[in-house]
Design an enzyme around this catalytic site. Structure first.
Site, PDB file in Angstrom:
ATOM      1  N   HIS A  33       0.891  -1.244   0.176  1.00 37.51           N
ATOM      2  CA  HIS A  33      -0.034  -0.155   0.222  1.00 37.51           C
ATOM      3  C   HIS A  33       0.846   1.154   0.164  1.00 37.51           C
ATOM      4  CE1 HIS A  33      -2.856  -2.957   2.018  1.00 37.51           C
ATOM      5  NE2 HIS A  33      -3.652  -2.557   0.925  1.00 37.51           N
ATOM      6  N   LEU A 173       4.160  -6.190  -4.830  1.00 34.38           N
ATOM      7  CA  LEU A 173       5.230  -6.081  -3.749  1.00 34.38           C
ATOM      8  C   LEU A 173       5.112  -7.425  -3.141  1.00 34.38           C
ATOM      9  CD1 LEU A 173       5.937  -3.063  -4.326  1.00 34.38           C
ATOM     10  CD2 LEU A 173       6.358  -2.898  -1.841  1.00 34.38           C
ATOM     11  N   SER A 183      -2.882  -7.907   3.063  1.00 34.03           N
ATOM     12  CA  SER A 183      -3.253  -7.744   4.442  1.00 34.03           C
ATOM     13  C   SER A 183      -3.864  -8.856   5.037  1.00 34.03           C
ATOM     14  CB  SER A 183      -4.528  -6.832   4.202  1.00 34.03           C
ATOM     15  OG  SER A 183      -4.090  -5.675   3.859  1.00 34.03           O
TER      16      SER A 183
END
EC number: 6.3.2.1
Length: 283
Positions: A33, A173, A183
């Protein structure tokens, strides 16, 4: 960095901005993020991030209630990344009345791949994204390539509704062992986390085979599904698709993407790798 929770405060905070770049999130932020915020900063104007766990995109029995709400830690990460404004509404602020109007995502995008296993998910995503676009009015919005199907849904919605927004895709990533940052990785047990990179390895093996000249896409995907299932995964899909349309790839398809979704225990992981004839993995 300013944090606002109401639509009125959001509009006031943006009242003098000529342009902005927007990063919508559900919070529980990680380095992926942060990289999207850093990418947004390259496009000028204040960077706005939203943090909202959207109930419309969760189905019955999914993880809406247990999805981590970590606003304070998220704001620290966003501030460090150079975000200018955080919009963190509660449900009543974004849905002040029952949301009976929804974005009708075409079945070819909404009911395939993840949509086949999460009915209504992409209609929920598209609806909240459209609402956020209407509130923030960005010139640029940044989405991660990890949620590849979501990225294409948003791009097509922007195109069909003639929204004056440039959709920018940020690279996936990964942790050093190859696992795509997510998450939901925090749901994994230690043993599951050790096994999780297999998903990326299977996709990479398909990419390598295609780069080596293999063209029996169905056989490549079936073999990967079999290996994952044999290792204890519950596989939703492994597919090789047209990277621009997500239609089933043919021998003539020039741009390919390999996508997968599979469960380890109670955690559903998704990943994808793009293929180029010259360079192999693109993201």
């Amino acid at each position: 960095m300013q944090v606002v929770h109401t639509v009125a405060d959001l509009r006031a905070a943006l009242s003098e901005a000529d342009r902005s770049a927007f990063v919508p999130t559900m919070g529980n932020l990680h380095a992926g993020h942060v990289s999207l915020v850093e990418l947004a900063k390259r496009h000028g104007g204040p960077v706005v991030a939203s943090i909202f766990v959207n109930p419309l995109q969760f189905g019955a029995g999914e993880d809406f209630e247990r999805y981590p709400r970590t606003l304070a830690a998220d704001c620290d990460k966003l501030a460090e990344a150079g975000c200018d404004l955080v919009f963190a509404p509660d449900t009543s602020a974004l849905y002040p009345v029952a949301q009976t109007f929804r974005v009708d995502v075409p079945a070819a995008l909404a009911e395939d791949l993840c949509g086949a296993f999460r009915p209504g998910h992409f209609a929920g995503v598209a609806t909240v994204v459209l609402k956020l676009f209407n509130l923030v009015r960005p010139q640029v919005a940044v989405f991660g390539r990890k949620d590849y199907q979501q990225l294409l849904v948003v791009r097509e919605m922007v195109r069909q509704f003639n929204l004056p927004i440039d959709i920018v895709a940020g690279a996936t990533l990964r942790d050093p062992d190859g696992l795509a940052m997510s998450s939901r990785n925090g749901y994994l047990s230690a043993a599951e986390r050790a096994q999780a990179p297999q998903l990326q390895r299977e996709l990479a093996a398909i990419v390598a085979a295609i780069d080596g000249g293999a063209r029996n896409f169905a056989a490549l995907a079936a073999a990967a599904r079999q290996r994952l299932t044999g290792a204890g995964w519950r596989v939703d899909y492994v597919e090789i698709r047209d990277a621009e349309s997500l239609k089933t790839a043919t021998q003539e398809t020039e741009a390919l993407v390999v996508l997968a979704a599979a469960w380890l225990g109670q955690t559903r992981l998704i990943d994808n790798l793009e293929v180029t004839s010259a360079a192999g993995i693109a993201a």
